[in-house]
Scaffold this motif. Structure first.
Motif, short mmCIF file in Angstrom:
data_model
loop_
_atom_site.label_atom_id
_atom_site.label_comp_id
_atom_site.label_asym_id
_atom_site.label_seq_id
_atom_site.Cartn_x
_atom_site.Cartn_y
_atom_site.Cartn_z
N ARG A 92 70.91 -34.05 75.26
CA ARG A 92 71.92 -34.56 76.20
C ARG A 92 73.20 -34.85 75.43
O ARG A 92 73.16 -35.26 74.27
N ARG A 93 74.35 -34.64 76.05
CA ARG A 93 75.63 -34.95 75.43
C ARG A 93 76.27 -36.12 76.16
O ARG A 93 76.36 -36.12 77.38
N ARG A 94 76.69 -37.13 75.40
CA ARG A 94 77.35 -38.30 75.94
C ARG A 94 78.64 -38.56 75.17
O ARG A 94 78.62 -38.73 73.96
N SER A 95 79.75 -38.56 75.89
CA SER A 95 81.06 -38.88 75.31
C SER A 95 81.33 -38.03 74.07
O SER A 95 81.84 -38.52 73.05
N GLY A 96 80.98 -36.75 74.14
CA GLY A 96 81.23 -35.84 73.03
C GLY A 96 80.20 -35.87 71.93
O GLY A 96 80.29 -35.12 70.96
N VAL A 97 79.18 -36.73 72.05
CA VAL A 97 78.13 -36.86 71.04
C VAL A 97 76.83 -36.27 71.58
O VAL A 97 76.42 -36.59 72.69
N GLN A 98 76.19 -35.41 70.80
CA GLN A 98 74.91 -34.84 71.22
C GLN A 98 73.77 -35.74 70.78
O GLN A 98 73.70 -36.14 69.61
N VAL A 99 72.88 -36.06 71.72
CA VAL A 99 71.68 -36.83 71.42
C VAL A 99 70.48 -35.96 71.82
O VAL A 99 70.43 -35.45 72.94
N SER A 100 69.53 -35.79 70.91
CA SER A 100 68.36 -34.97 71.20
C SER A 100 67.11 -35.68 70.71
O SER A 100 67.17 -36.60 69.89
N LEU A 101 65.97 -35.25 71.22
CA LEU A 101 64.71 -35.75 70.69
C LEU A 101 64.37 -35.02 69.39
O LEU A 101 64.15 -35.64 68.37
#
Length: 492
Positions: A92-101
């Motif tokens: 998922r991308r939030r505010s230009g930052v990618q977060v992944s498991l």
């Protein structure tokens, strides 16, 4: 209607000559599992061939962590409903930052950055790597006629073409711990600053050469050269076909990690949260390990805070940020608080796109009469927010009472859905604060509303820690002017 988790993944089927794998399942399974580390291989004999399906892990016990389902419950709200078998694909991308498991998706974000904001192969890449591991494993990519090829799908992979990288991630060719090696084949100088905790890993801190190498494949295409990465000492001779492509600095201190960073480089920040705690290290027998990186919850919080403080010095310099939660390594009970803290801190630099002109916003405020709860009360203010000639939303200030803050000026902003994510909020926050007659303004918002928090921080608001409160509290103060400095400027 609530969203439902639906998994529609294509399971690759590989056919391998029978002589390459033993008939004994106890001998065969470890070979397959080592070859594809984050899938569950299922081999069935079919005449003189093995038919191998690469399935995502279907059960929580694969990930060791007894609180995995609690972590997935939070993730399903943060991103989208996610089943156990969806973990390798969850990003998922939030505010230009990618977060992944899975940390494997880091290369997907890098690929997008190279394709969108790349400034030519002459510019070097600096990878700020925060991790308990090197992540220099070999992906299932071979080199054919100077082209990377996915051994599982047999499709070409180009690092600056995101669709090809995504396909290699979904096939399993690029997986956990093997996402850095493809970056070394992108034709750029790559420098890695690796920050890890002092937990007794065998590789000592120091400065090394980063080497692009090849190693023969062992299963799908034996002896064909697979992409590999090596870290060598400064005086170690290169082997046949090895090429020095950059440098690798390993450190266990924040000061050493950020010391003398070059200015003219594409800077990529990757945070694998097992840096803070790697309790399980991907092993169900983790309790028997001689080295267990499992600090207390208090120490994890302190380490997150220290990293966030250090990252503030990089404001405006980082081109890409990725965060990986690494199920089966980083304990699920820490996922939410760690991600929220990091997202409040990190920000991505805005570079001009290589193929389109950067968008400029002409944000302005138009005063109007508000309703009693929307800036129309005593000492209240109300403005319409415009982006050029188009109304983008509204912002207002009310006087509010609070048991901790007393009577104070409280600001609220509402933007139309089409106007979000364009930088309008950060400008509107600042314009309204400066146009008000207040010396101090407060914001109250959900702790999960990361985009609004970042917009407010850009506008000069700061987070005020107030333990026990369910909402985040931020404060803006009008800058004070020193009369002596005004005289100095007017006389100069």
């Amino acid at each position: 209607m609530p969203r439902r988790a639906v998994s529609r993944r294509i399971t690759p089927v590989l056919r391998v000559p029978a002589e390459r794998l033993p008939d004994d399942q106890r001998a065969r399974d470890p070979i397959l599992q080592e070859y594809v580390v984050d899938r569950v291989p299922d081999a069935v004999r079919d005449g003189d061939m093995w038919a191998i399906r690469l399935r995502p892990p279907p059960r929580s016990d694969y990930y060791v962590d007894p609180r995995l389902r609690d972590g997935l419950a939070w993730w399903s709200k943060f991103a989208r409903p996610t089943l156990i078998r969806d973990i390798p694909y969850a990003v998922r991308r939030r505010s230009g930052v990618q977060v992944s498991l899975s940390d494997a998706w880091t290369i997907a974000s890098w690929s997008r950055r190279l394709s969108t904001y790349g400034t030519g192969r002459s510019q070097s890449v600096m990878i700020l790597h925060v991790d308990d591991h090197e992540d220099l494993m070999s992906p299932r990519l071979v080199v054919r006629d100077s082209t990377l090829v996915d051994l599982i799908s047999c499709e070409p992979v180009q690092i600056d073409r995101p669709a090809t990288v995504d396909a290699a991630l979904k096939s399993g060719a690029i997986g956990m711990g093997s996402f850095i090696a493809p970056m070394l084949a992108a034709g750029r100088q790559v420098h890695i600053r690796h920050l890890r905790m002092p937990t007794g890993r065998p590789q000592p801190p120091g400065h090394y050469r980063l080497v692009l190498a090849h190693e023969p494949d062992t299963l799908l295409s034996p002896r064909e050269p697979r992409l590999a990465a090596r870290v060598l000492g400064p005086n170690t001779r290169l082997g046949h076909g090895q090429i020095t492509v950059g440098s690798y600095t390993l450190t266990e201190t924040l000061s050493g990690w950020l010391d003398d960073l070059p200015a003219d480089t594409l800077m990529l920040l990757h945070v694998d949260c097992d840096y803070f705690n790697n309790r399980y290290d991907g092993d169900s027998d983790w309790r028997s390990h001689s080295r267990i990186h499992d600090p207390s919850a208090t120490q994890v919080q302190l380490s997150v805070k220290e990293l966030c403080e250090a990252l503030r010095s990089l404001a405006g310099r980082v081109d890409d940020v990725t965060i990986a939660l690494s199920p089966g390594f980083f304990p699920a009970e820490y996922w939410r608080d760690t991600v929220e803290a990091l997202l409040r801190t990190v920000a991505v630099r805005r570079r001009p796109r290589t193929h389109t002109a950067a968008r400029r916003t002409a944000v302005r405020l138009v005063p109007a009469e508000g309703s009693p709860k929307r800036g129309g009360g005593p000492e209240g203010k109300f403005w319409h927010v415009y982006d050029g000639d188009r109304r983008a939303g509204s912002v207002w200030i009310n006087r509010a009472d609070d048991r901790d803050l007393g009577r104070h000026a409280s600001m609220t902003i509402e933007l139309n859905e089409a106007s979000r994510g364009k930088g309008i909020g950060r400008r509107a926050y600042r314009l309204a604060a400066e146009a008000s007659e207040q010396n101090e303004i407060w914001l109250h918002m959900r702790k999960s509303n990361i985009s609004s928090q970042k917009a407010a921080m850009y506008a000069g608001f700061e987070v005020i820690e107030m333990p026990g409160r369910r909402q985040l509290v931020m404060r803006w103060r009008r800058p004070t002017i020193n009369p002596d400095s005004i005289r100095e400027r007017s006389n100069g």
